[in-house]
Design an enzyme around this catalytic site. Structure first.
Site, PDB file in Angstrom:
ATOM      1  N   HIS A 180       0.846  -1.190   0.000  1.00 35.13           N
ATOM      2  CA  HIS A 180       0.000   0.000   0.000  1.00 35.13           C
ATOM      3  C   HIS A 180       0.882   1.241   0.000  1.00 35.13           C
ATOM      4  CE1 HIS A 180      -3.738  -2.082   1.338  1.00 35.13           C
ATOM      5  NE2 HIS A 180      -2.886  -2.891   1.938  1.00 35.13           N
ATOM      6  N   TYR A 234      -2.756  -1.425   8.844  1.00 37.63           N
ATOM      7  CA  TYR A 234      -1.560  -2.082   8.303  1.00 37.63           C
ATOM      8  C   TYR A 234      -0.753  -2.768   9.404  1.00 37.63           C
ATOM      9  CZ  TYR A 234      -2.642   1.514   4.827  1.00 37.63           C
ATOM     10  OH  TYR A 234      -3.276   2.337   3.936  1.00 37.63           O
ATOM     11  N   HIS A 237      -2.446  -3.191  -3.501  1.00 41.06           N
ATOM     12  CA  HIS A 237      -3.849  -2.966  -3.126  1.00 41.06           C
ATOM     13  C   HIS A 237      -4.720  -2.912  -4.377  1.00 41.06           C
ATOM     14  CE1 HIS A 237      -6.835  -0.218  -0.721  1.00 41.06           C
ATOM     15  NE2 HIS A 237      -7.368  -1.364  -1.045  1.00 41.06           N
ATOM     16  N   LYS A 247      -8.376   2.315  -6.952  1.00 38.66           N
ATOM     17  CA  LYS A 247      -7.319   3.195  -6.449  1.00 38.66           C
ATOM     18  C   LYS A 247      -6.034   2.882  -7.197  1.00 38.66           C
ATOM     19  CE  LYS A 247      -8.981   3.263  -1.688  1.00 38.66           C
ATOM     20  NZ  LYS A 247      -8.589   3.192  -0.303  1.00 38.66           N
ATOM     21  N   CYS A 296      -3.248   2.852  -5.585  1.00 42.32           N
ATOM     22  CA  CYS A 296      -2.437   2.316  -4.485  1.00 42.32           C
ATOM     23  C   CYS A 296      -1.850   0.947  -4.818  1.00 42.32           C
ATOM     24  CB  CYS A 296      -3.319   2.229  -3.248  1.00 42.32           C
ATOM     25  SG  CYS A 296      -2.532   1.559  -1.778  1.00 42.32           S
TER      26      CYS A 296
END
Length: 148
Positions: free
Chosen positions: A13, A43, A120, A128, A130
């Site tokens: 991430h 996380y 991610h 996203k 990410c």
């Protein structure tokens, strides 16, 4: 917190912060706990801009970082990922962060053999950028197992 029974993937991430922002697990924990109402940071690890590794959620706890996939994944967040001026997604991670990530993955594979690496954005229904780079390409380039 529930304990993760299996670890299928290490999920990479980004914090979606600008390169000039030096934050860490403490700040992200505040966002997740106070802002999202979660029990803890989502996380398991955070890698700061200078490469320092910070612990997040307990390593064997179920994380809160990929909807519908937390029960078998471990979350690693690199601080950064946004352009300083445009705020657009950008692979702006430091050499120190890459070195720490490489060492962390090597160490984690000893504990969780058979786990693969995903970003991610590689999960279904994630809209996203990410982590702002292709995690599977990074994994293969560095000799780590990437998910198909």
């Amino acid at each position: 917190m529930p304990i993760r029974k299996t670890t299928k993937h290490f999920v990479l991430h980004c914090s979606a912060t600008r390169a000039i922002q030096d934050i860490g697990a403490k700040e992200i924990r505040g966002w997740h706990v106070n802002g999202n109402g979660w029990a803890d940071i989502g996380y398991h690890f955070v890698i700061r801009r200078d490469g320092r590794l910070e612990k997040g959620r307990a390593i064997d706890a179920v994380g809160a970082h990929v909807a519908n996939h937390n029960s078998n994944t471990l979350g690693i967040c690199l601080v950064g990922g946004l352009n300083d001026k445009t705020y657009q997604p950008e692979n702006n991670f430091t050499a120190a962060q890459w070195a720490t990530l490489k060492k962390l993955i090597a160490d984690l594979l000893k504990r969780y053999p058979g786990a693969t690496i995903l970003g991610h954005r590689d999960f279904p229904k994630v809209a996203k950028a990410c982590p702002c780079f292709d995690a599977k390409v990074w994994a293969k380039k560095n000799g780590f197992p990437a998910a198909p």
